[in-house]
Design a protein around this motif. Structure first.
Motif, PDB file in Angstrom:
ATOM      1  N   ALA A 101      -9.780   5.872 -10.490  1.00  0.00           N
ATOM      2  CA  ALA A 101      -8.883   4.942 -10.145  1.00  0.00           C
ATOM      3  C   ALA A 101      -8.467   3.799 -11.613  1.00  0.00           C
ATOM      4  O   ALA A 101      -9.281   3.633 -12.200  1.00  0.00           O
ATOM      5  CB  ALA A 101      -9.543   4.109  -9.039  1.00  0.00           C
ATOM      6  N   ALA A 130     -10.358   2.725  -3.100  1.00  0.00           N
ATOM      7  CA  ALA A 130      -8.738   2.599  -2.716  1.00  0.00           C
ATOM      8  C   ALA A 130      -8.533   1.351  -2.028  1.00  0.00           C
ATOM      9  O   ALA A 130      -9.233   0.979  -1.284  1.00  0.00           O
ATOM     10  CB  ALA A 130      -8.132   3.967  -1.968  1.00  0.00           C
ATOM     11  N   TYR A 178      -3.040   3.968  -9.424  1.00  0.00           N
ATOM     12  CA  TYR A 178      -2.957   5.616  -9.252  1.00  0.00           C
ATOM     13  C   TYR A 178      -4.354   5.938  -9.567  1.00  0.00           C
ATOM     14  O   TYR A 178      -5.496   5.171  -9.793  1.00  0.00           O
ATOM     15  CB  TYR A 178      -1.811   6.013 -10.063  1.00  0.00           C
ATOM     16  CG  TYR A 178      -2.065   6.030 -11.430  1.00  0.00           C
ATOM     17  CD1 TYR A 178      -1.707   4.926 -12.101  1.00  0.00           C
ATOM     18  CD2 TYR A 178      -2.394   7.095 -12.089  1.00  0.00           C
ATOM     19  CE1 TYR A 178      -2.004   4.764 -13.498  1.00  0.00           C
ATOM     20  CE2 TYR A 178      -2.443   7.308 -13.516  1.00  0.00           C
ATOM     21  CZ  TYR A 178      -2.258   5.818 -14.310  1.00  0.00           C
ATOM     22  OH  TYR A 178      -2.472   5.714 -15.388  1.00  0.00           O
ATOM     23  N   ASP A 222      -2.084   4.686  -5.231  1.00  0.00           N
ATOM     24  CA  ASP A 222      -3.006   3.997  -4.193  1.00  0.00           C
ATOM     25  C   ASP A 222      -2.075   2.850  -3.754  1.00  0.00           C
ATOM     26  O   ASP A 222      -1.927   2.556  -2.635  1.00  0.00           O
ATOM     27  CB  ASP A 222      -4.077   3.137  -4.930  1.00  0.00           C
ATOM     28  CG  ASP A 222      -5.138   2.495  -4.172  1.00  0.00           C
ATOM     29  OD1 ASP A 222      -4.709   2.366  -2.953  1.00  0.00           O
ATOM     30  OD2 ASP A 222      -6.189   2.012  -4.736  1.00  0.00           O
ATOM     31  N   TYR A 223      -1.392   1.930  -4.606  1.00  0.00           N
ATOM     32  CA  TYR A 223      -0.603   0.771  -4.056  1.00  0.00           C
ATOM     33  C   TYR A 223      -0.116   0.376  -5.373  1.00  0.00           C
ATOM     34  O   TYR A 223      -0.213   0.640  -6.592  1.00  0.00           O
ATOM     35  CB  TYR A 223      -1.346  -0.404  -3.470  1.00  0.00           C
ATOM     36  CG  TYR A 223      -2.244  -1.212  -4.450  1.00  0.00           C
ATOM     37  CD1 TYR A 223      -1.910  -2.277  -5.444  1.00  0.00           C
ATOM     38  CD2 TYR A 223      -3.804  -0.530  -4.685  1.00  0.00           C
ATOM     39  CE1 TYR A 223      -2.824  -2.890  -6.210  1.00  0.00           C
ATOM     40  CE2 TYR A 223      -4.525  -1.254  -5.578  1.00  0.00           C
ATOM     41  CZ  TYR A 223      -4.106  -2.389  -6.249  1.00  0.00           C
ATOM     42  OH  TYR A 223      -5.013  -2.931  -7.258  1.00  0.00           O
ATOM     43  N   GLU A 255       0.139   4.108   1.157  1.00  0.00           N
ATOM     44  CA  GLU A 255       0.298   4.610   2.561  1.00  0.00           C
ATOM     45  C   GLU A 255       1.070   4.179   3.707  1.00  0.00           C
ATOM     46  O   GLU A 255       1.139   4.568   4.516  1.00  0.00           O
ATOM     47  CB  GLU A 255      -1.366   4.704   3.105  1.00  0.00           C
ATOM     48  CG  GLU A 255      -2.000   3.443   3.245  1.00  0.00           C
ATOM     49  CD  GLU A 255      -2.782   2.792   2.002  1.00  0.00           C
ATOM     50  OE1 GLU A 255      -2.499   3.320   1.127  1.00  0.00           O
ATOM     51  OE2 GLU A 255      -3.636   2.398   2.234  1.00  0.00           O
ATOM     52  N   VAL A 282      -9.734   8.283   0.624  1.00  0.00           N
ATOM     53  CA  VAL A 282     -10.412   8.169  -0.458  1.00  0.00           C
ATOM     54  C   VAL A 282     -12.041   8.132  -0.146  1.00  0.00           C
ATOM     55  O   VAL A 282     -12.419   7.431   0.606  1.00  0.00           O
ATOM     56  CB  VAL A 282      -9.743   7.193  -1.413  1.00  0.00           C
ATOM     57  CG1 VAL A 282     -10.779   6.873  -2.704  1.00  0.00           C
ATOM     58  CG2 VAL A 282      -8.532   7.478  -1.738  1.00  0.00           C
ATOM     59  N   GLU A 333       0.909  -1.038   0.098  1.00  0.00           N
ATOM     60  CA  GLU A 333       0.016   0.022   0.033  1.00  0.00           C
ATOM     61  C   GLU A 333       0.902   1.173   0.044  1.00  0.00           C
ATOM     62  O   GLU A 333       1.892   1.317   0.892  1.00  0.00           O
ATOM     63  CB  GLU A 333      -0.807  -0.070   1.154  1.00  0.00           C
ATOM     64  CG  GLU A 333      -2.008  -1.239   1.240  1.00  0.00           C
ATOM     65  CD  GLU A 333      -2.934  -0.785   0.203  1.00  0.00           C
ATOM     66  OE1 GLU A 333      -3.138  -0.029  -0.288  1.00  0.00           O
ATOM     67  OE2 GLU A 333      -3.572  -2.239  -0.054  1.00  0.00           O
ATOM     68  N   ALA A 370      -5.309   6.763  -0.088  1.00  0.00           N
ATOM     69  CA  ALA A 370      -4.149   6.890  -0.955  1.00  0.00           C
ATOM     70  C   ALA A 370      -3.116   7.917  -0.580  1.00  0.00           C
ATOM     71  O   ALA A 370      -3.244   8.392   0.651  1.00  0.00           O
ATOM     72  CB  ALA A 370      -4.886   7.522  -2.381  1.00  0.00           C
ATOM     73  N   LEU A 400     -10.420  11.751  -6.030  1.00  0.00           N
ATOM     74  CA  LEU A 400      -9.998  10.429  -5.973  1.00  0.00           C
ATOM     75  C   LEU A 400     -11.051   9.498  -5.737  1.00  0.00           C
ATOM     76  O   LEU A 400     -11.972   9.482  -4.759  1.00  0.00           O
ATOM     77  CB  LEU A 400      -8.950  10.124  -4.856  1.00  0.00           C
ATOM     78  CG  LEU A 400      -7.921  11.137  -4.932  1.00  0.00           C
ATOM     79  CD1 LEU A 400      -6.809  10.807  -3.594  1.00  0.00           C
ATOM     80  CD2 LEU A 400      -7.165  11.423  -6.127  1.00  0.00           C
TER      81      LEU A 400
END
Ligand SMILES: *[C@@H]1O[C@H](CO)[C@@H](O)[C@H](O)[C@H]1NC(C)=O
Ligand SMILES: *[C@@H]1O[C@H](CO)[C@@H](O)[C@H](O)[C@H]1NC(C)=O
Ligand SMILES: *[C@@H]1O[C@H](CO)[C@@H](O)[C@H](O)[C@H]1NC(C)=O
Ligand SMILES: *[C@@H]1O[C@H](CO)[C@@H](O)[C@H](O)[C@H]1NC(C)=O
Ligand SMILES: *[C@@H]1O[C@H](CO)[C@@H](O)[C@H](O)[C@H]1NC(C)=O
Ligand SMILES: *[C@@H]1O[C@H](CO)[C@@H](O)[C@H](O)[C@H]1NC(C)=O
Length: 812
Positions: free
Chosen positions: A770, A692, A727, A801-802, A674, A686, A672, A697, A765
């Protein structure tokens, strides 16, 4: 002299049956060539027996029919087919000749364009309007004429050129009427007539009258005048389209007048202008899409009931040149709906089915969704016994079932200035199929194999990409899997598409389906979901089907088809369902998880199937279109995961019942954003959180390059992976990104979806913005670090996002 690609060269004679009878009467006359079998716009091909040397005849009942007959013939040759062998509905006549007759099933097979005068197109994903810009008709109509040619080639006979949410100014100024005349002039060589959408309130808003009451003499005079001006410039005007009393549009109910009185107002104005050029009176298409805002707290409230409750009591009150235009389902172009029950009630009223070629709720041309299988479920739907026999929707709309003079179909196409007209190469298949199915909605019967969804996509593929069997099979297989896949990863079991109905109708937002005044509800709560549309205890919608056996089937959970279960019933998530294989049982909640995972897998398979096609032979499809389709399919595969994860997280959270297979919320290959070490990035929630992974995010805080890094954990062992990065790509900026493994660049991209994809954009977002980018062949060694560098641009703060390291074959 045309070489027909058959065993012998043939001379082809082309013309109307009447002209042929006139010029060739010494040898053969129009009666003996079967002209009496033709209806307006129909055509025949007549092939002499091999032992005579008579020419092949391509004869139309009128000039338009001649053009359709010629196009159909050319389309066979272009597929490498011998027309005589591919022709259906043939008879052998006395001279030994073979005659093929093709008549349109109904008089109306129109296209609607939702173009606005400012050049935008409502629910259009293929560029700007071909007709309008800056409040006027554009000067250069060459591309509009090319569109008319496309439409004629698939047999479309009229286009309503402006949005149903109509701008009154279009028919108000002489310049605009002249502009409409120029569009009609550009279309006329292709036999495509134009129609115009009208705004009910125009007498007041632009006409200076005090009222727009349809029974007021000054209002009648206003519309007579507008109609006369239009006919003066466009003698072959096809007619009008009106949306009244719906979604804020003005209509007759303001004055306590019926919808029939509203429709007849325009129908009568049109009737005064039956001219030879028009070959039939102008038609007033009146939309049945009328509903009121409702309160969801009332268990019995249901927007799906609206069309029947408004229109059924008016059956018989509409003039003969009115056609009520009915959306295929009772709500609004959802991925799965039962056929609108209104079709069974319009027994003394002409009806047409409204289909959407533009993919408003169905991926906006960025998801491959081949629509004919969906359309077939509605056209082949049996409303039950009326007049002693089965009432298939297709027989009702062609006018045959209830012996109506008019009827047919209207397809909302919304083609624009995009090179691909609709915004994607594959979406053109839906336009081709619409034309074929509007001309002949009977499809798929044993005697008419050429009209099945598979045959239509195969024919389209041969015409579009050539005859390579690998291409034809690949595209046909993907196309036929695409609607079931989309249904699976958006809204299965008849729950509707679950898109964001309050915003762009593109990405997932299941929560938006409830708690709104628009009536597209799923009534999902912690125990269960679905609209109770039974008569017994719910909204009563099931009882709107005229056939008692149909109503009874939908009244019971046990007899409702599984794919419409949640459309008709409110059931607990634990409701048992038959499983995918005999002997296996499942539940509603487990079906939701399974379908979403299966659908996303199918979407991922499109990418590999398409790549395999090119690997086999680089010349199968030209490079430009190959890449364009590959880009769309990759987008779809990524967005299908956004859908899958959002919907599964939503129902997991709401029901508290875990996925039997432990997949939901468990993503062993993801890191992730974050959770990474951030420089110049900050965490951001988000909305909706389910859009997300992990609900969060990261976004850059300043204008300069920001970075997010993390050591690759031991759970992702050294090896070769596809690196996926999720993203958000917003309108109003084109952030740039770079992905690195231990300082070495493995991929670059730009957040410029707004330049590439044509779908509605989002400024947040969310599930619309996404998306995913992937880089294959990324080598990970022990101790490596992954870094994503993001450089903001405009309103786009390089949101991430990841990242995911995917071993071969893993879809996540
Ligand atoms: C056309 O052909 C039909 C049948 O072959 C014949 O009865 C009719 O008289 C012919 N009409 C003309 C105008 O030649
Ligand atoms: C099939 O041919 C007959 C005449 O032979 C004609 O009346 C009918 O309309 C044709 N059907 C279609 C679908 O065109
Ligand atoms: C009947 O409707 C009520 C709402 O009025 C609902 O709470 C209840 O669950 C429904 N009962 C059944 C058996 O579906
Ligand atoms: C599966 O479900 C069907 C229908 O609900 C039911 O009749 C059957 O007993 C169930 N079988 C098992 C093994 O639970
Ligand atoms: C859709 O989901 C069902 C249920 O999991 C599955 O059996 C089916 O194969 C899926 N179809 C596609 C095309 O994804
Ligand atoms: C990514 O962009 C950087 C900087 O512009 C460039 O040096 C690098 O070669 C690019 N890498 C790839 C894989 O395109």
């Amino acid at each position: 002299m045309i070489t027909a690609g058959s065993s012998h060269d043939q001379v082809v004679v082309l013309g109307t049956a009447a002209a042929f009878g006139h010029y060739c009467s010494s040898s053969i006359n129009s009666t003996s060539v079967g002209a009496s079998d033709l209806v307006p716009d129909g055509y025949l091909w007549q092939f002499s027996s091999p032992d005579t040397s008579s020419p092949t005849l391509l004869l139309g009942q009128n000039e338009r029919g001649t053009l359709y007959g010629a196009f159909a013939y050319i389309l066979e040759l272009a597929q490498g087919n011998d027309p005589i062998k591919s022709a259906s509905n043939t008879t052998t006549i006395a001279s030994g000749a073979t005659r093929h007759v093709s008549n349109p099933a109904a008089p109306v097979w129109w296209v609607n364009q939702w173009d606005n005068l400012d050049g935008s197109i409502e629910r259009g994903y293929g560029g700007r309007s071909l007709f309008f810009a800056g409040g006027k008709v554009v000067a250069d109509l060459r591309r509009a004429a090319a569109y008319a040619r496309i439409l004629a080639s698939v047999g479309i006979n009229a286009v309503v050129v402006n949005n149903v949410n109509a701008d009154a100014a279009l028919v108000h100024t002489p310049a605009n009427i002249e502009g409409l005349g120029r569009i009609a002039d550009a279309f006329r060589p292709f036999g495509v007539r134009i129609g115009v959408s009208l705004n009910f309130a125009a007498p007041q808003s632009v006409g200076g009258l005090q009222t727009y009451d349809p029974l007021d003499a000054s209002v009648v005079a206003f519309w007579d005048d507008v109609t006369a001006q239009l006919y003066k410039r466009i003698p072959d005007l096809a007619g009008f389209l009106v949306k009244g009393d719906s979604e804020g549009q003005p209509g007759p109910r303001k004055y306590g007048r019926s919808l029939a009185a509203g429709a007849n107002l325009f129908a009568r104005a049109l009737r005064k202008h039956s001219s030879a050029a028009a070959d039939s009176p102008g038609i007033l298409m009146y939309r049945a899409f009328v509903y009121d805002q409702l309160q969801e707290s009332n268990w019995k409230a249901d927007r799906a009931n609206a069309a029947v409750s408004y229109f059924a009591p008016l059956d018989g009150q509409f003039d003969d040149n009115v056609v009520v235009q009915v959306k295929y389902g009772p709500i609004d172009f959802q991925v799965r709906e039962p056929a609108s029950p209104l079709f069974g009630h319009l027994q003394k009223t002409n009806a047409a089915i409204e289909l959407q070629v533009t993919q408003e709720y169905l991926g906006q041309q960025c998801h491959l969704v081949y629509l004919p299988p969906l359309w077939r479920t509605v056209l082949d739907f049996d409303m039950g016994k009326t007049s002693g026999k089965a009432s298939l929707v297709r027989d009702i709309v062609t006018g045959t079932h209830f012996s109506r003079p008019l009827g047919g179909s209207a397809g909302v196409v919304n083609a624009g200035t995009s090179d691909t007209w609709l915004g994607s190469h594959m979406s053109q298949a839906n336009l081709y199929a619409y034309g074929r199915m509007a001309w002949d909605p009977s499809g798929g019967d044993d005697d008419n194999d050429a009209a099945t969804p598979r045959h239509i996509i195969e024919a389209w593929t041969r015409l579009t990409f050539g005859g390579s069997p690998a291409v034809v099979d690949t595209i046909a297989d993907m196309a036929l899997a695409s609607w079931p896949a989309y249904e699976n990863y958006t809204g299965n079991l008849g729950m509707q598409t679950l898109t964001d109905i309050l915003y762009t109708h593109f990405g997932p937002n299941p929560a938006s389906q409830d708690g709104n005044g628009w009536g597209q509800w799923t009534r999902a709560d912690k125990n269960g979901m679905g609209m109770d549309r039974t008569v017994r205890n719910g909204t009563g919608f099931a009882g709107q089907y005229v056939g008692a056996e149909v109503a009874a089937r939908f009244e019971s959970v046990d007899t409702t088809p599984q794919d419409l279960l949640l459309w008709f019933h409110h059931v607990p998530y634990t409701q048992p369902l038959p499983g995918p294989r005999p002997g296996e049982n499942t539940t509603v909640i487990q079906h939701i998880y399974d379908a979403h995972y299966a659908g996303a897998e199918t979407a991922a398979s499109f990418v590999t199937r398409w790549a395999a096609l090119n690997a086999r032979n680089a010349l199968n499809v030209d490079a430009e279109r190959y890449a364009s389709i590959a880009r769309k399919l990759a987008f779809q595969a990524g967005h299908a995961l956004v859908w899958r994860d959002a919907v599964c997280a939503f129902f997991d959270g709401l029901s508290g019942i875990a996925d039997r297979h432990g997949r939901v919320g468990h993503h062993p290959w993801r890191i992730e954003a974050e959770a990474m070490t951030l420089h110049g990035y900050t965490r951001q929630a988000v909305s909706p959180a389910i859009a997300a992974s992990g609900g969060q995010a990261i976004v850059a805080t300043g204008r300069g390059q920001a970075s997010a890094s993390a050591p690759i954990p031991p759970s992702i062992p050294p090896g070769v992976y596809t690196l996926a990065v999720n993203y958000f790509d917003l309108a109003g900026g084109r952030a740039s990104y770079e992905a690195q493994i231990s300082g070495k660049t493995v991929g670059n991209w730009t957040g410029s979806a707004e330049d590439v994809f044509g779908k509605a954009t989002s400024t947040h977002l969310d599930g619309h913005s996404a998306m995913r980018v992937s880089f294959a062949g990324v080598v990970v060694a022990a101790g490596d670090t992954v870094t994503v560098l993001g450089t903001p641009d405009g309103a786009e703060q390089a949101p991430l996002d990841y990242v995911s390291f995917l071993p071969d074959g893993v879809v996540d």
